[in-house]
Design an enzyme around this catalytic site. Structure first.
Site, PDB file in Angstrom:
ATOM      1  N   GLY A  30      78.119  20.437 214.251  1.00  0.00           N
ATOM      2  CA  GLY A  30      79.440  19.954 213.849  1.00  0.00           C
ATOM      3  C   GLY A  30      79.663  18.458 214.004  1.00  0.00           C
ATOM      4  N   HIS A 132      75.661  17.753 201.173  1.00  0.00           N
ATOM      5  CA  HIS A 132      74.251  18.155 201.083  1.00  0.00           C
ATOM      6  C   HIS A 132      73.353  16.965 201.446  1.00  0.00           C
ATOM      7  CE1 HIS A 132      70.900  20.608 199.686  1.00  0.00           C
ATOM      8  NE2 HIS A 132      70.412  19.488 199.187  1.00  0.00           N
ATOM      9  N   LYS A 200      73.610   9.974 209.742  1.00  0.00           N
ATOM     10  CA  LYS A 200      74.572   8.880 209.985  1.00  0.00           C
ATOM     11  C   LYS A 200      75.354   8.563 208.715  1.00  0.00           C
ATOM     12  CE  LYS A 200      72.089   6.644 213.723  1.00  0.00           C
ATOM     13  NZ  LYS A 200      70.877   5.844 213.906  1.00  0.00           N
ATOM     14  N   GLU A 202      75.915  10.691 206.329  1.00  0.00           N
ATOM     15  CA  GLU A 202      76.777  11.853 206.042  1.00  0.00           C
ATOM     16  C   GLU A 202      78.143  11.683 206.696  1.00  0.00           C
ATOM     17  OE1 GLU A 202      74.971  15.544 207.160  1.00  0.00           O
ATOM     18  OE2 GLU A 202      73.199  15.155 205.988  1.00  0.00           O
TER      19      GLU A 202
HETATM   20  C1  GRF Z   1      73.965  18.223 207.743  1.00  0.00           C
HETATM   21  O1  GRF Z   1      72.702  17.658 207.586  1.00  0.00           O
HETATM   22  C2  GRF Z   1      74.481  18.702 206.409  1.00  0.00           C
HETATM   23  O2  GRF Z   1      74.115  17.920 205.344  1.00  0.00           O
HETATM   24  C3  GRF Z   1      73.847  20.028 206.303  1.00  0.00           C
HETATM   25  O3  GRF Z   1      73.894  20.539 207.607  1.00  0.00           O
HETATM   26  C4  GRF Z   1      73.893  19.483 208.560  1.00  0.00           C
HETATM   27  C5  GRF Z   1      75.055  19.679 209.470  1.00  0.00           C
HETATM   28  O4  GRF Z   1      75.139  18.815 210.530  1.00  0.00           O
HETATM   29  N1  GRF Z   1      74.436  20.821 205.270  1.00  0.00           N
HETATM   30  P1  GRF Z   1      76.351  18.883 211.561  1.00  0.00           P
HETATM   31  O5  GRF Z   1      76.509  20.331 212.000  1.00  0.00           O
HETATM   32  O6  GRF Z   1      77.589  18.394 210.878  1.00  0.00           O
HETATM   33  O7  GRF Z   1      75.967  18.000 212.704  1.00  0.00           O
END
Ligand code: GRF
Length: 218
Positions: A30, A132, A200, A202
């Site tokens: 998360g 994604h 990072k 994301e």
């Molecule tokens: C991320 O890499 C996202 O792109 C993928 O799952 C991961 C989730 O990371 N779908 P987090 O749980 O938000 O740290």
């Protein structure tokens, strides 16, 4: 004939006019959810309000992050007694029920590994976004998640990768792209090192995308 009089409502402190109630769907750590919670706390979500967090896996850290932020957190696990497409649909229907109960205006798949299907896709058309970890349409589709994506990018000899936020349609990772952030692939990258750099980006992308959606839906 009755005359209409303007009604004056007391304005609650911090209440944004363009309030959009958001459901965040999660499956793991998360950190993307945390980026959203922090952005909301700092007033950077344009009136977006994380109103409920739902995980398809029990006990994940994302649920603790939600609780720490005072956001209702629930688990809605897939029903393993049902198989294939029906299982996806049954979970999606439960999520749709929750979304309607909580009067949700925007659904954010922030690291959510289940695939949504059925009625929720139509009812929330244009109101579901997914994050994604690749530059879609490359390296998306069924079974392409987590480290598998980064491994495939390296095996294909790509010079760059990144992340995509897109609207969710009936396909897997096929909906219209909202935004992308690019990351160069280094010669000595492993799936793990590439994942860290993309992660990072994301965190920036998901906040940016939610802001765009909140403005659009307000
Ligand atoms: C991320 O890499 C996202 O792109 C993928 O799952 C991961 C989730 O990371 N779908 P987090 O749980 O938000 O740290």
């Amino acid at each position: 004939m009755w005359k209409l009089h303007p009604v004056h409502m007391p304005k609650k402190p911090g209440y944004a006019l363009n309030n959009i109630r958001i459901m965040a769907l999660v499956s793991g750590g998360g950190s993307n959810l945390q980026a959203l919670l922090d952005a909301e706390k700092n007033g950077a979500l344009e009136g977006g309000n994380i109103s409920i967090v739902v995980s398809d896996r029990p006990g994940v850290y994302a649920l603790e992050r939600a609780q720490a932020a005072g956001v209702p957190a629930l688990t809605a696990a897939p029903d393993k007694t049902i198989s294939g497409k029906l299982r996806r649909q049954e979970l999606s229907d439960r999520i749709l029920d929750l979304a309607e109960t909580y009067r949700i205006g925007l659904i954010v798949l922030a690291g959510f590994l289940s695939i949504l299907a059925g009625e929720i896709i139509q009812r929330y058309s244009g109101k579901i976004i997914n994050l994604h970890p690749s530059l879609l349409p490359k390296f998306g589709g069924d079974g392409m998640y987590g480290e598998r994506v980064h491994r495939a990018v390296l095996e294909a000899g790509e010079k760059e990768s990144g992340c995509t936020v897109h609207l969710v349609d009936a396909g897997t990772d096929t909906g219209p792209i909202l935004l992308q952030r690019r990351v160069p692939v280094q010669p000595d990258d492993t799936p793990g090192s590439l994942a860290v750099r993309i992660h990072k980006q994301e965190h920036i992308a998901i906040v940016e995308a939610v802001k765009i959606m909140v403005q659009k839906l307000s």
